[in-house]
Design an enzyme around this catalytic site. Structure first.
Site, short mmCIF file in Angstrom:
data_model
loop_
_atom_site.label_atom_id
_atom_site.label_comp_id
_atom_site.label_asym_id
_atom_site.label_seq_id
_atom_site.Cartn_x
_atom_site.Cartn_y
_atom_site.Cartn_z
CE LYS A 1 -2.23 2.98 1.54
NZ LYS A 1 -1.28 4.12 2.14
CD GLU B 1 9.63 12.84 12.12
OE1 GLU B 1 8.39 12.59 11.99
OE2 GLU B 1 10.35 12.26 11.36
CD GLU C 1 12.50 0.78 8.30
OE1 GLU C 1 12.30 1.51 7.88
OE2 GLU C 1 13.43 -0.41 8.24
CB CYS D 1 13.13 9.33 8.43
SG CYS D 1 14.26 7.90 7.66
P1 NAD Z 1 2.29 8.38 7.14
O1 NAD Z 1 2.25 7.75 8.55
O2 NAD Z 1 1.11 9.24 7.61
O3 NAD Z 1 1.57 7.49 6.02
C1 NAD Z 1 2.92 6.38 6.34
C2 NAD Z 1 1.92 5.72 4.96
O4 NAD Z 1 0.81 5.07 5.71
C3 NAD Z 1 1.04 5.73 4.03
O5 NAD Z 1 1.27 5.21 3.32
C4 NAD Z 1 -0.19 5.98 4.46
O6 NAD Z 1 -1.10 5.80 3.64
C5 NAD Z 1 -0.84 4.97 6.04
N1 NAD Z 1 -1.41 4.60 6.57
C6 NAD Z 1 -1.64 5.86 7.52
N2 NAD Z 1 -3.12 6.05 8.41
C7 NAD Z 1 -2.42 4.02 8.15
C8 NAD Z 1 -3.86 3.25 9.21
N3 NAD Z 1 -4.42 3.37 9.91
N4 NAD Z 1 -3.50 1.76 8.81
C9 NAD Z 1 -2.36 1.98 7.53
N5 NAD Z 1 -2.39 2.29 7.22
C10 NAD Z 1 -2.29 4.31 7.39
O7 NAD Z 1 4.06 8.75 7.06
P2 NAD Z 1 4.39 9.76 5.55
O8 NAD Z 1 3.80 11.18 5.57
O9 NAD Z 1 3.52 9.45 4.78
O10 NAD Z 1 5.92 9.71 6.07
C11 NAD Z 1 6.04 10.58 6.63
C12 NAD Z 1 7.18 9.59 8.18
O11 NAD Z 1 7.67 9.27 7.54
C13 NAD Z 1 7.95 10.79 8.88
O12 NAD Z 1 7.59 10.51 10.67
C14 NAD Z 1 9.50 10.12 8.92
O13 NAD Z 1 9.74 10.58 9.77
C15 NAD Z 1 9.13 8.64 8.98
N6 NAD Z 1 9.83 8.10 8.11
C16 NAD Z 1 11.15 7.05 8.71
C17 NAD Z 1 11.84 6.27 8.26
C18 NAD Z 1 12.72 5.70 8.88
O14 NAD Z 1 13.52 4.39 8.39
N7 NAD Z 1 12.85 5.48 10.20
C19 NAD Z 1 11.64 6.61 6.87
C20 NAD Z 1 10.86 7.07 5.90
C21 NAD Z 1 10.37 8.21 6.74
#
Ligand code: NAD
Length: 488
Positions: free
Chosen positions: A180, A392, A256, A290
């Site tokens: 997804k 963040e 992550e 991230c």
């Molecule tokens: P997000 O959590 O908003 O979304 C990530 C994914 O989760 C998307 O595909 C979204 O549609 C899905 N999602 C959202 N709610 C959900 C639910 N209830 N159930 C299932 N899926 C759901 O994150 P984002 O805004 O896309 O990305 C930015 C964030 O990601 C930042 O916090 C960043 O630090 C983190 N990040 C972490 C790493 C790492 O390796 N630790 C790497 C990249 C990004």
């Protein structure tokens, strides 16, 4: 319903599904609509999980490791063969400079398949011979078997890179996947379906369902009882919701998550290198990494010089569209995210921060006025307990604070609920090792940032994640060990 809308990829074919719902994929550079995307709901997720289950029982499940490895190499070669298409799609979705994606996003997308093909090919089998009461003995050996159907939920900041970082090891270990992708960036994941077919990946091994999180494809996927494990990259709050869903049925998770990463600059650093490294770690990908730095601690004797030089660097950054090879930064991912980042810019001002540079929306060409642009921003003067220092932001900004003592800066760097990454800048190696050993983060760089060897453990401490992926560490999550005990 538009024929050009991005479809799901289920059982080796593209399908619009049956939800009848569409959402728009928006170009963050100018706010224009790139295309429509079909939204997947429960029926589409059910179909994708069924296809993934069937593929496990089909030829994929019966393949030797050598056969799987050969196919993964084909996938990597397939991405490279269509490099420009992936580059175009990724930069359209994210608005990031092509000069960046050309060196990081797309090559790493391909490399992820090769790296984990090598890992699985070279994984040894563990065996123990044991004594038995009758003296004949027994032999134990452990087999690594696939976990089954893996749900891969990925974010928008490095769409292809982070999605393949999970799909690569999952497939190498013999699992099947349902991906997804982020609703903001569906294009490269969709394109990967074509590459999978061309590479000879059997139908149903790689499936994609587009949609949102709550009440949409994301939530339905994580709740699906036939999903055996969930690997997620995204925000800590989303990770918490996914863990709750995973608790039903005792499904394993790999998380992550977010960060609030410090950089520690000692007075004995090589200033040129520290400025260059911190510039990248704060502003690369418009701060949407991230591992990026949002808290900078600088030892007092060099504080003023460091602030002045980072300011000079930030002011020299060129914002531009993906095709502008001179551009250092694109826009943020969306108007929504721009609103969040500008909210922090306003808060910093309200809290009395010194705005060293930036703090607003840049003047861009009229054609880009609908885009999600923000200025590179540096603050000083806030306390460690302010929201700017604790939450963040995920934008091109950092706060710089002075420090006096080594012990003091270690405590302040660790004073966060997160624990993803830290960079330390000093020419004193003893100090570097001493400080690095006390930082509560999964990843610590000395005199560098973002240097990544795909064999090393990657992941976060505290609320930045659960588990480690990378090299053999990925095998812990993507396989199940079975012990076979043979009485001799
Ligand atoms: P997000 O959590 O908003 O979304 C990530 C994914 O989760 C998307 O595909 C979204 O549609 C899905 N999602 C959202 N709610 C959900 C639910 N209830 N159930 C299932 N899926 C759901 O994150 P984002 O805004 O896309 O990305 C930015 C964030 O990601 C930042 O916090 C960043 O630090 C983190 N990040 C972490 C790493 C790492 O390796 N630790 C790497 C990249 C990004």
């Amino acid at each position: 319903m538009s024929d050009k809308a991005v479809k799901h990829f289920i059982g080796g074919s593209y399908t619009a599904g049956t939800s009848g719902k569409l959402f728009q994929d928006i170009n963050p550079v100018d706010g224009s609509v790139i295309c429509d995307v079909h939204e997947g709901l429960k029926p589409e997720v059910d179909a994708a999980v069924t296809a993934a289950q069937q593929a496990l029982r089909g030829p994929w499940g019966k393949m030797t490791i050598e056969e799987r490895v050969a196919i993964l190499y084909n996938v990597a070669d397939g991405i490279n063969a269509r490099f420009d298409e992936f580059l175009e799609a990724e930069c359209m979705d994210t608005g990031k400079p092509k000069s960046l994606a050309r060196h990081i996003d797309i090559p790493r997308g391909a490399a992820n398949f090769k790296a984990f093909a090598e890992v699985i090919k070279n994984e040894p089998t563990e065996a123990f011979s044991m004594a038995t009461p009758d003296g004949a003995g027994a032999l134990n050996y452990a087999l690594r078997t696939p976990k089954g159907v893996i749900a891969v939920i990925s974010p928008w900041n490095l769409p292809l890179l982070l999605m393949t970082w999970k799909v690569g090891p999952a497939l190498a270990c013999g699992n099947t996947v349902v991906v997804k992708p982020s609703e903001e960036t569906p294009l490269t994941t969709s394109l990967l379906g074509e590459v999978m077919n061309e590479a000879g990946v059997p139908a149903g091994v790689f499936n994609v369902v587009n949609g949102f999180g709550p009440d949409s494809a994301g939530a339905y996927l994580t709740e699906h009882p036939d999903v055996d494990a969930i690997t997620f990259t995204g925000e800590t709050t989303t990770g918490t919701a996914i863990m709750k869903a995973a608790a039903v049925g005792m499904r394993d998770v790999s998380m992550e998550l977010g960060g609030k990463n410090p950089a520690i600059i000692f007075a004995d650093c090589d200033m040129d290198k520290a400025i260059e490294g911190v510039m990248r770690s704060v502003f690369a990908n418009c701060g949407q990494v991230c591992l990026g730095t949002e808290r900078v601690y600088v030892e007092r004797p060099i504080f003023d010089e460091f602030v002045a030089r980072l300011k000079q660097g930030a002011k020299g950054l060129k914002l531009g569209v993906p095709n502008d090879d001179a551009a250092n930064m694109g826009p943020l991912i969306s108007k929504e995210h721009q609103g969040k980042v500008l909210g922090y810019y306003a808060l910093a001002k309200e809290l009395g921060a010194n705005i060293i540079t930036g703090g607003g929306v840049p003047d861009m060409d009229d054609t880009l006025s609908g885009g999600a642009w923000v200025e590179p921003t540096i603050w000083t003067g806030l306390g460690d307990d302010s929201a700017i220092m604790r939450e963040e932001i995920f934008g091109p900004c950092c706060h710089i604070s002075p420090f006096t003592e080594e012990d003091e800066v270690i405590i302040r760097a660790n004073d966060t609920v997160y624990g993803l990454a830290c960079s330390i800048w000093t020419e004193n190696l003893s100090k570097a090792h001493r400080v690095a050993g006390q930082i509560e983060s999964g990843l610590i760089w000395v005199n560098s940032w973002f240097l990544r060897d795909l064999r090393t453990p990657f992941g976060g401490s505290k609320q930045s994640g659960i588990g480690r992926e990378g090299g053999v560490h990925s095998l812990e999550f993507y396989t199940e060990m079975r012990n076979i005990c043979v009485k001799l």
